[in-house]
Design a protein around this motif. Structure first.
Motif, short mmCIF file in Angstrom:
data_model
loop_
_atom_site.label_atom_id
_atom_site.label_comp_id
_atom_site.label_asym_id
_atom_site.label_seq_id
_atom_site.Cartn_x
_atom_site.Cartn_y
_atom_site.Cartn_z
N LEU A 108 15.80 40.35 2.70
CA LEU A 108 15.05 41.40 2.02
C LEU A 108 13.77 40.85 1.39
O LEU A 108 12.73 41.51 1.40
CB LEU A 108 15.91 42.09 0.96
N LYS A 109 13.85 39.63 0.83
CA LYS A 109 12.64 39.01 0.25
C LYS A 109 11.57 38.82 1.32
O LYS A 109 10.39 39.08 1.07
CB LYS A 109 12.99 37.66 -0.39
N LEU A 110 11.98 38.35 2.49
CA LEU A 110 11.02 38.15 3.57
C LEU A 110 10.37 39.47 4.00
O LEU A 110 9.15 39.55 4.17
CB LEU A 110 11.71 37.50 4.78
N GLN B 34 22.38 44.83 -10.54
CA GLN B 34 21.78 44.80 -9.22
C GLN B 34 21.87 46.18 -8.55
O GLN B 34 20.93 46.61 -7.88
CB GLN B 34 22.45 43.74 -8.34
N GLN B 35 22.98 46.87 -8.77
CA GLN B 35 23.13 48.22 -8.19
C GLN B 35 22.05 49.16 -8.74
O GLN B 35 21.49 49.96 -8.00
CB GLN B 35 24.52 48.77 -8.47
N LEU B 36 21.76 49.03 -10.03
CA LEU B 36 20.69 49.85 -10.62
C LEU B 36 19.34 49.53 -9.96
O LEU B 36 18.55 50.44 -9.68
CB LEU B 36 20.61 49.62 -12.13
N ARG B 37 19.08 48.24 -9.72
CA ARG B 37 17.83 47.86 -9.05
C ARG B 37 17.79 48.41 -7.62
O ARG B 37 16.75 48.88 -7.16
CB ARG B 37 17.69 46.34 -9.01
N ILE B 38 18.92 48.31 -6.93
CA ILE B 38 18.99 48.82 -5.55
C ILE B 38 18.72 50.32 -5.54
O ILE B 38 17.96 50.82 -4.70
CB ILE B 38 20.35 48.47 -4.91
N ASP B 39 19.32 51.05 -6.47
CA ASP B 39 19.08 52.49 -6.56
C ASP B 39 17.60 52.78 -6.79
O ASP B 39 17.03 53.70 -6.20
CB ASP B 39 19.91 53.10 -7.69
N GLU B 40 16.97 51.95 -7.62
CA GLU B 40 15.54 52.11 -7.90
C GLU B 40 14.70 51.82 -6.64
O GLU B 40 13.71 52.50 -6.37
CB GLU B 40 15.11 51.21 -9.05
N ILE C 226 31.45 36.43 -0.23
CA ILE C 226 30.68 37.66 -0.46
C ILE C 226 29.34 37.33 -1.10
O ILE C 226 28.31 37.89 -0.70
CB ILE C 226 31.51 38.65 -1.32
N GLU C 227 29.33 36.41 -2.06
CA GLU C 227 28.07 35.99 -2.68
C GLU C 227 27.10 35.46 -1.62
O GLU C 227 25.91 35.74 -1.66
CB GLU C 227 28.29 34.89 -3.74
N ASN C 228 27.63 34.69 -0.67
CA ASN C 228 26.76 34.12 0.35
C ASN C 228 26.28 35.16 1.36
O ASN C 228 25.16 35.05 1.85
CB ASN C 228 27.44 32.92 1.02
N ILE C 229 27.08 36.16 1.64
CA ILE C 229 26.60 37.27 2.46
C ILE C 229 25.45 37.95 1.73
O ILE C 229 24.41 38.25 2.32
CB ILE C 229 27.74 38.27 2.75
N GLU C 230 25.64 38.16 0.44
CA GLU C 230 24.58 38.80 -0.35
C GLU C 230 23.34 37.92 -0.43
O GLU C 230 22.22 38.42 -0.32
CB GLU C 230 25.09 39.11 -1.76
N LEU D 4 18.89 46.81 3.12
CA LEU D 4 19.28 47.25 1.78
C LEU D 4 20.60 48.01 1.83
O LEU D 4 21.43 47.88 0.92
CB LEU D 4 18.18 48.12 1.17
N ASN D 5 20.83 48.78 2.88
CA ASN D 5 22.09 49.51 3.03
C ASN D 5 23.27 48.55 3.06
O ASN D 5 24.33 48.85 2.48
CB ASN D 5 22.08 50.36 4.30
N ARG D 6 23.11 47.43 3.72
CA ARG D 6 24.21 46.45 3.78
C ARG D 6 24.52 45.90 2.39
O ARG D 6 25.68 45.75 2.02
CB ARG D 6 23.86 45.33 4.74
N VAL D 7 23.47 45.58 1.66
CA VAL D 7 23.68 45.05 0.30
C VAL D 7 24.29 46.13 -0.59
O VAL D 7 25.22 45.87 -1.36
CB VAL D 7 22.35 44.54 -0.30
#
Length: 172
Positions: free
Chosen positions: A126-128, A60-66, A115-119, A20-23
């Motif tokens: 993360l899903k796994l 997505q940043q809001l979701r990550i923060d959550e 960048i999209e593909n890195i994400e 998650l830190n990488r994303v």
């Protein structure tokens, strides 16, 4: 002993946070720098796509923060070096003095899609991992982010085709 037997829930949580830190690192760079790419893009469709991507990144940043809150954790830049180097290379496009417009525009698309593909790869990981955390809310947020990245990657592929077709017609 299987993988799930050898790893504890704490290990999965640490692994998830590490990814998650990488994303999170990537999203921060995008929020700060996509507006610069939008300014140097030469055609309206790409400018609109970059703005749409930025809007998705902010959601997505809001979701990550959550997700960090749900995990009782805070963001860290640890492990972001590789991601940072790719992103910094992408955002050096503004220094493309002497490049033709088509080269500059296609570079923008290339780097946005890189960048999209890195994400995408990060969200797939993360899903796994999320499946083993057993938190449906986190799994849902990761899935939403993943799906948005797929949509944006497809959008930039379509824009590439449209742009190149337009340029080909201009030369006829």
């Amino acid at each position: 002993m299987t993988l799930t037997q050898s790893l504890t829930s704490i290990d999965f949580k640490q692994l998830f946070i590490h990814q998650l830190n990488r994303v999170n690192c990537t999203k921060g760079y995008l929020i700060r720098n996509l507006p610069l790419l939008e300014k140097i893009a030469s055609f309206r469709t790409m400018k609109l796509a970059i703005q749409e991507d930025l809007d998705d990144v902010k959601k997505q940043q809001l979701r990550i923060d959550e997700m960090y809150k749900l995990l009782g954790s805070k963001a860290s830049d640890e492990g972001c070096e590789v991601v940072k180097s790719v992103i910094e290379e992408a955002f050096n496009l503004g220094n493309g003095a002497g490049k033709s417009t088509i080269v500059n525009d296609m570079d923008i698309i290339l780097y946005v899609q890189l960048i999209e593909n890195i994400e995408l790869t990060s969200f797939r990981m993360l899903k796994l991992i999320a499946e083993f955390l057993g938190n449906d809310e986190i799994t849902q947020m990761v899935t939403e982010c993943f799906d948005e990245n797929i949509d944006n990657d497809r959008l930039f592929t379509l824009i590439s085709k449209e742009y190149l077709a337009k340029k080909a017609n201009e030369t006829k």
